[in-house]
Design an enzyme around this catalytic site. Structure first.
Site, short mmCIF file in Angstrom:
data_model
loop_
_atom_site.label_atom_id
_atom_site.label_comp_id
_atom_site.label_asym_id
_atom_site.label_seq_id
_atom_site.Cartn_x
_atom_site.Cartn_y
_atom_site.Cartn_z
N ASP A 74 0.84 -1.22 0.00
CA ASP A 74 0.00 0.00 0.00
C ASP A 74 0.86 1.25 0.00
O ASP A 74 0.91 1.95 0.99
CB ASP A 74 -0.89 -0.07 1.26
N GLU A 103 -2.65 9.84 -1.10
CA GLU A 103 -3.86 9.01 -1.27
C GLU A 103 -4.52 8.75 0.07
O GLU A 103 -5.74 8.77 0.21
CB GLU A 103 -3.49 7.68 -1.94
N GLU A 104 -3.69 8.50 1.07
CA GLU A 104 -4.21 8.09 2.38
C GLU A 104 -4.85 9.26 3.13
O GLU A 104 -4.40 10.40 3.04
CB GLU A 104 -3.05 7.54 3.24
N ASP A 141 -3.12 -1.05 -6.75
CA ASP A 141 -3.14 -0.77 -5.31
C ASP A 141 -3.29 -2.07 -4.53
O ASP A 141 -3.95 -3.01 -4.99
CB ASP A 141 -4.28 0.21 -4.98
N HIS A 190 -3.51 -1.82 6.24
CA HIS A 190 -3.54 -0.73 7.23
C HIS A 190 -3.13 -1.18 8.64
O HIS A 190 -3.61 -0.61 9.62
CB HIS A 190 -4.91 -0.03 7.24
ZN LIG Z 1 -3.93 2.56 2.27
#
Ligand SMILES: [Zn+2]
Ligand SMILES: *[C@@H]1O[C@H](CO)[C@@H](O)[C@H](O)[C@H]1NC(C)=O
Ligand SMILES: *[C@@H]1O[C@H](CO)[C@@H](O)[C@H](O)[C@H]1NC(C)=O
Length: 399
Positions: A147, A197-198, A244, A335
């Site tokens: 990620d 992105e996060e 992703d 995550h």
């Molecule tokens: Zn992520």
């Protein structure tokens, strides 16, 4: 793609051209077994401790922090030394975040592209491979290997694998004097590593996708030179391939968009062929369960919010390659602190990089130009072309 926005002085012709450019015939023609066999494995470069490509990305790289700059410099160094003919640029923006105390945080998108040497910028439609390079703010020390450090590495290796063949193909076209004469000559390729992105706190429309929102908006408003085939850099994206959450064992990739399902099937076909040629190390079952469905049978609903959204909403054709299965959800490490180099399945990471190299070789029509592959073009007419297959012959009529 928005045909109505094209057409400057000769609307009808421009619309025809735009449609022709949309789907390069390359995408329809299988490369040979020899070409697939010539694809190099990344090997040592994907070593998680000291590999030249992957290991420098496996550090915390939250937007606006020194780690982010370090990784950005790694991308720049890689392109400067391994892919020096590529054009590298940045697209920068700033935004406050829920944790920045009102301060503007910088977001830097990295963009590298390579066009045919004779082509005008606004006339090139580009296969566009995308991943985000930022990592999550929390938990502290989060690495984000799937990620999306590994997807960035896959793209880098894939582009290096086909770069010489691109040079050879374009040199050969130039030598034969057939450059400029056909619309096939305006197929380019592009890499985007997106920042931000996060979410910093919790995923919302404003706390997420900082880089992609800024880039999509910028490219939608920037106008290519007058009389270009494509009006904006955004419309120059023939296919937006977003990678992703890749790098865990046994991925499961859905197909969500009817208009790009044919490209998903091409990717699945390359996977099948690489397996049959014993070029995949990871084993297990196929990664693309929707490949046997047609475009009316797929889910047509993408539950995963990701960097494609600001582009999709502006009409860009998207293929979202994300490991997500209806019951399982994302890979287990998603995550968590476990999403680090040690938890990657390196065989799978390497296989992905081969797969994207094969897909790009097919799209860019590199048959006959890969090292060691026999210089022979497929003599078989493409039988598996989807509906809009008349284009190749249409093309010659236009010029
Ligand atoms: Zn992520
Ligand atoms: C964008 O930011 C990068 C990294 O800080 C910097 O090197 C570059 O010059 C900036 N580019 C533009 C166009 O401002
Ligand atoms: C491309 O490869 C697939 C799988 O091997 C095959 O089914 C298809 O017929 C091939 N298409 C052409 C045009 O050779």
């Amino acid at each position: 793609m928005k045909p109505a926005r094209r057409g400057v002085f000769h609307p009808l012709l421009s619309i025809c051209l735009a449609v022709l450019f949309l789907f390069p015939s390359a995408a329809y023609q299988n490369v040979s077994d020899n070409t697939l066999k010539s694809l190099p494995r990344p090997g040592k470069d994907f070593d998680i401790h000291d590999g030249a490509i992957l290991s420098p990305i496996l550090i915390p790289r939250v937007a606006g922090t020194p780690g982010s700059t370090t990784v950005l410099n790694h991308f720049v160094d890689f392109f400067r030394t391994s892919l020096p003919t590529w054009n590298v640029e940045f697209q920068n923006s700033t935004s406050v975040t829920p944790v920045s105390d009102g301060k503007e945080i910088p977001f830097v998108n990295f963009i590298a592209s390579r066009d045919p040497p004779w082509a005008l910028k606004g006339d090139v439609g580009r296969l566009t491979l995308v991943a985000h390079y930022d990592s999550k703010y929390e938990p502290e020390g989060f690495i984000g290997a799937i990620d999306s450090a590994a997807p960035c590495a896959m793209i880098m290796h894939a582009m290096r694998s086909i770069d010489d063949a691109l040079t050879k193909k374009w040199e050969s076209m130039k030598a034969k004097g057939d450059a400029h004469s056909s619309l096939d000559d305006h197929i380019g390729i592009q890499v985007i590593f997106l920042d931000g992105e996060e979410a910093f706190k919790a995923w919302t429309a404003t706390d997420s996708l900082y880089g992609s929102r800024a880039l999509a908006q910028h490219w939608d408003s920037e106008v290519n030179p007058a009389m270009s085939v494509y009006k904006t850099p955004l419309s120059s994206i023939s296919l937006f391939v977003l990678l992703d959450l890749l790098g865990a064992k046994q991925p499961e990739i859905g197909s969500y968009y009817p208009t790009t399902h044919w490209a998903y099937q091409k990717l699945a076909n390359v996977e099948r062929r690489l397996r049959d040629l014993n070029m995949f190390k990871s084993g297990g079952r196929d990664w693309f369960p929707d490949a046997s469905k047609n475009e009316h049978e797929i889910a047509r609903y993408n539950p995963v919010e990701d960097d494609h959204l600001p582009f999709l909403q502006r009409g860009v054709e998207v293929m979202h390659i994300v490991d997500f299965a209806p019951i399982r959800g994302f890979p287990d490490v998603w995550h968590t602190m476990d999403d680090d180099g040690e938890h990657l399945d390196i065989d799978t990471v390497e296989d992905w990089s081969l797969l994207f190299a094969g897909f790009a070789a097919e799209w860019m029509e590199l048959e006959g130009f890969m090292p060691d592959s026999k210089a022979e073009r497929s003599v078989h007419p493409a039988e598996d072309k989807p509906a809009p297959q008349k284009r190749r012959s249409d093309k010659t009529e236009l010029f």
